[in-house]
Write a protein that holds these residues in place. Structure first.
Motif, PDB file in Angstrom:
ATOM      1  N   VAL A  61     -14.386 -50.748  17.732  1.00  0.00           N
ATOM      2  CA  VAL A  61     -13.741 -49.462  18.033  1.00  0.00           C
ATOM      3  C   VAL A  61     -12.537 -49.233  17.126  1.00  0.00           C
ATOM      4  N   ARG A  62     -11.782 -50.286  16.846  1.00  0.00           N
ATOM      5  CA  ARG A  62     -10.612 -50.154  15.968  1.00  0.00           C
ATOM      6  C   ARG A  62     -11.027 -49.678  14.579  1.00  0.00           C
ATOM      7  N   GLU A  63     -12.097 -50.256  14.055  1.00  0.00           N
ATOM      8  CA  GLU A  63     -12.567 -49.861  12.722  1.00  0.00           C
ATOM      9  C   GLU A  63     -13.149 -48.452  12.754  1.00  0.00           C
ATOM     10  N   TRP A  64     -13.866 -48.126  13.824  1.00  0.00           N
ATOM     11  CA  TRP A  64     -14.442 -46.782  13.980  1.00  0.00           C
ATOM     12  C   TRP A  64     -13.331 -45.737  14.040  1.00  0.00           C
ATOM     13  N   LEU A  65     -12.298 -46.009  14.815  1.00  0.00           N
ATOM     14  CA  LEU A  65     -11.174 -45.063  14.918  1.00  0.00           C
ATOM     15  C   LEU A  65     -10.480 -44.886  13.570  1.00  0.00           C
ATOM     16  N   SER A  66     -10.352 -45.959  12.834  1.00  0.00           N
ATOM     17  CA  SER A  66      -9.722 -45.871  11.518  1.00  0.00           C
ATOM     18  C   SER A  66     -10.525 -44.974  10.584  1.00  0.00           C
ATOM     19  N   ALA A  67     -11.845 -45.121  10.629  1.00  0.00           N
ATOM     20  CA  ALA A  67     -12.706 -44.280   9.795  1.00  0.00           C
ATOM     21  C   ALA A  67     -12.608 -42.808  10.199  1.00  0.00           C
ATOM     22  N   GLY A  72     -10.130 -37.316   9.162  1.00  0.00           N
ATOM     23  CA  GLY A  72      -9.484 -36.160   9.769  1.00  0.00           C
ATOM     24  C   GLY A  72     -10.159 -35.709  11.035  1.00  0.00           C
ATOM     25  N   PHE A  73     -11.047 -36.549  11.585  1.00  0.00           N
ATOM     26  CA  PHE A  73     -11.775 -36.179  12.801  1.00  0.00           C
ATOM     27  C   PHE A  73     -11.007 -36.552  14.069  1.00  0.00           C
ATOM     28  N   VAL A  74     -10.076 -37.492  13.957  1.00  0.00           N
ATOM     29  CA  VAL A  74      -9.137 -37.799  15.031  1.00  0.00           C
ATOM     30  C   VAL A  74      -7.758 -37.964  14.389  1.00  0.00           C
TER      31      VAL A  74
END
Length: 348
Positions: A61-67, A72-74
C-alpha cells in the motif's frame, strides 16, 4: 544522425510521462478492485491506516500510494506523512455515481493488453476480430466507461435535445436501442419513461445475457440477440444507437433497415464519440484516447463483419451524416454535444 537536443529532451520527457501512465494504469485497476481509492476518499490516512482499513499489506500500500501521489491521483502531506484525496480526485477515482468517474477507462486496459497478440496478427492479415473474441474484461470495462456519461446526460439533456421525442416517451412510445451491449442505456430510458416500451438489441449473446439479468423483472423492457441490419419489429417511434454505429461492418445497411422499421414521424438518435471532420482537428487528448480505442476495438470489430466499412471512432459528424443519408434519411443534425460525445438526430 543529427539530433536537436532540445527537441529530444522534450520528446523524452513526454515518453517518460507515458511510461509512468501506462505502468500506473494497472495500479489504478488494483486500487479500484481492492477499495483503496474508496477508503482513502473517506479521510486522510497513512499507508498503515489505509492497509488496516482495506485488509491489505502495508508495504504494498505504501508503494501504491507513492505511485498515485506521483501521478497526481492522490495528495501527500509530507509533514503529517499522510495521503488524502481532494473532492475532484474522489469524483474521478472513488465515486462510482459521479459523472466524472473514469476508472472504467482503466478497466479496459486489461482487455487491451490481453488481446495485443490477436491484434498484432490482425495487423498482418487484415482480418478483423469478433466482439466476442475479446477478453471478457472488455465488456464490463466498456459498460463502466460509458455509464457515468449516459447516466448524467441521456435523460436530462440528450433526449430533450431531440425534436418532440421526450413528449412521445412520456405518453408512451416504442423504442429500439440497437447495439445496446450490457443494456445501460436501455435500462436508463426504461426507468425514466415507464409508459414506453423498450427493446435492447445486440448481436453479442453474452452481452444480451448480462443485460437480461440487469433488467431484473422490469415490465417495459426486453433484450434480444439480433443484428442491426435485420432486427425484428416495426413502427418504432425512436431508435437509438449508443457508441455503436461506427463499430458496425455495414453501417449503411443498419441505417437503411432502421429507416424501414421506423414510424413515419420517428427519430433515429446516434451517440458518437466527439470528433472533428479531419485528422488535424482530432489531434488532441480526447482524439488520442478515441483513436487508440478505435485501433484496439472499433476498426477490428467492423472489419470482422460483412462490408467492413471501418468508420472508426473519429469518423466525425460529416462522415456519419453521409452514412445516414445513404441509408435513406433526409434530415440530419447535431442536436447536442459534450467533450466526449456528439448527439446526432436523423429523421425521414
Amino acid at each position: 544522425m543529427n539530433l536537436d537536443m532540445n527537441k529530444l529532451d522534450l520528446l523524452l520527457g513526454t515518453v517518460v510521462n507515458e511510461l509512468g501512465a501506462a505502468s500506473n494504469a494497472a495500479l489504478v485497476i488494483i486500487g479500484d478492485k481492492l477499495g483503496l481509492f474508496r477508503a482513502l476518499s473517506q479521510g486522510a490516512a497513512t499507508s498503515a491506516e489505509l492497509a488496516d482499513k482495506t485488509g491489505t499489506h502495508e508495504r504494498y500500500v505504501r508503494e501504491w500510494l507513492s505511485a498515485q501521489a506521483a501521478s497526481g491521483f492522490v495528495d501527500y502531506d509530507a509533514e503529517a506523512r499522510k495521503f488524502s484525496m481532494s473532492p475532484e480526485q474522489t469524483a474521478v477515482f472513488a465515486a462510482e455515481d459521479s459523472p466524472a468517474f473514469m476508472v472504467g477507462g482503466f478497466s479496459l486496459m486489461t482487455a487491451i493488453f490481453h488481446d495485443e497478440p490477436k491484434l498484432a496478427e490482425a495487423f498482418k492479415s487484415g482480418k478483423g476480430m469478433h466482439w466476442g473474441d475479446h477478453c471478457n474484461c472488455l465488456f464490463c470495462g466498456v459498460e463502466r466507461f460509458f455509464r457515468p456519461g449516459y447516466r448524467t446526460h441521456l435523460v436530462a439533456e440528450w433526449l430533450p435535445a431531440l425534436d418532440g421525442v421526450t413528449a412521445k416517451l412520456e405518453r408512451g412510445a416504442i423504442v429500439a436501442d440497437v447495439g445496446c451491449g450490457h443494456g445501460v442505456s436501455t435500462l436508463l430510458m426504461a426507468d425514466a419513461f415507464p409508459n414506453s416500451e423498450f427493446v435492447g438489441i445486440d448481436y453479442h449473446e453474452g452481452s444480451i445475457a448480462h443485460a437480461r439479468e440487469k433488467a431484473n423483472g422490469r415490465k417495459n423492457v426486453r433484450f434480444e440477440v439480433a443484428r442491426a441490419q435485420d432486427f425484428a419489429g416495426a413502427s418504432y417511434d425512436l431508435v437509438t444507437m449508443f457508441d455503436s454505429l461506427h463499430d458496425m461492418g455495414d453501417p449503411v445497411g443498419a441505417v437503411a433497415h432502421i429507416r424501414d422499421v421506423l414510424a413515419e414521424n420517428g427519430t433515429l438518435m446516434l451517440i458518437e464519440p466527439a470528433a472533428g471532420d479531419s485528422l488535424a482537428e482530432n489531434l488532441n487528448p480526447v482524439g488520442r484516447v478515441y483513436y487508440a480505442g478505435s485501433t484496439h476495438i472499433c476498426v477490428p470489430t467492423s472489419l470482422n463483419q460483412d462490408v467492413g466499412l471501418a468508420l472508426g471512432a473519429q469518423a466525425g459528424a460529416k462522415r456519419i451524416g453521409e452514412v445516414v443519408r445513404e441509408g435513406g434519411f433526409s434530415h440530419f443534425r447535431k442536436a447536442a454535444a459534450t467533450p466526449f460525445n456528439m448527439i446526432l438526430e436523423a429523421r425521414l
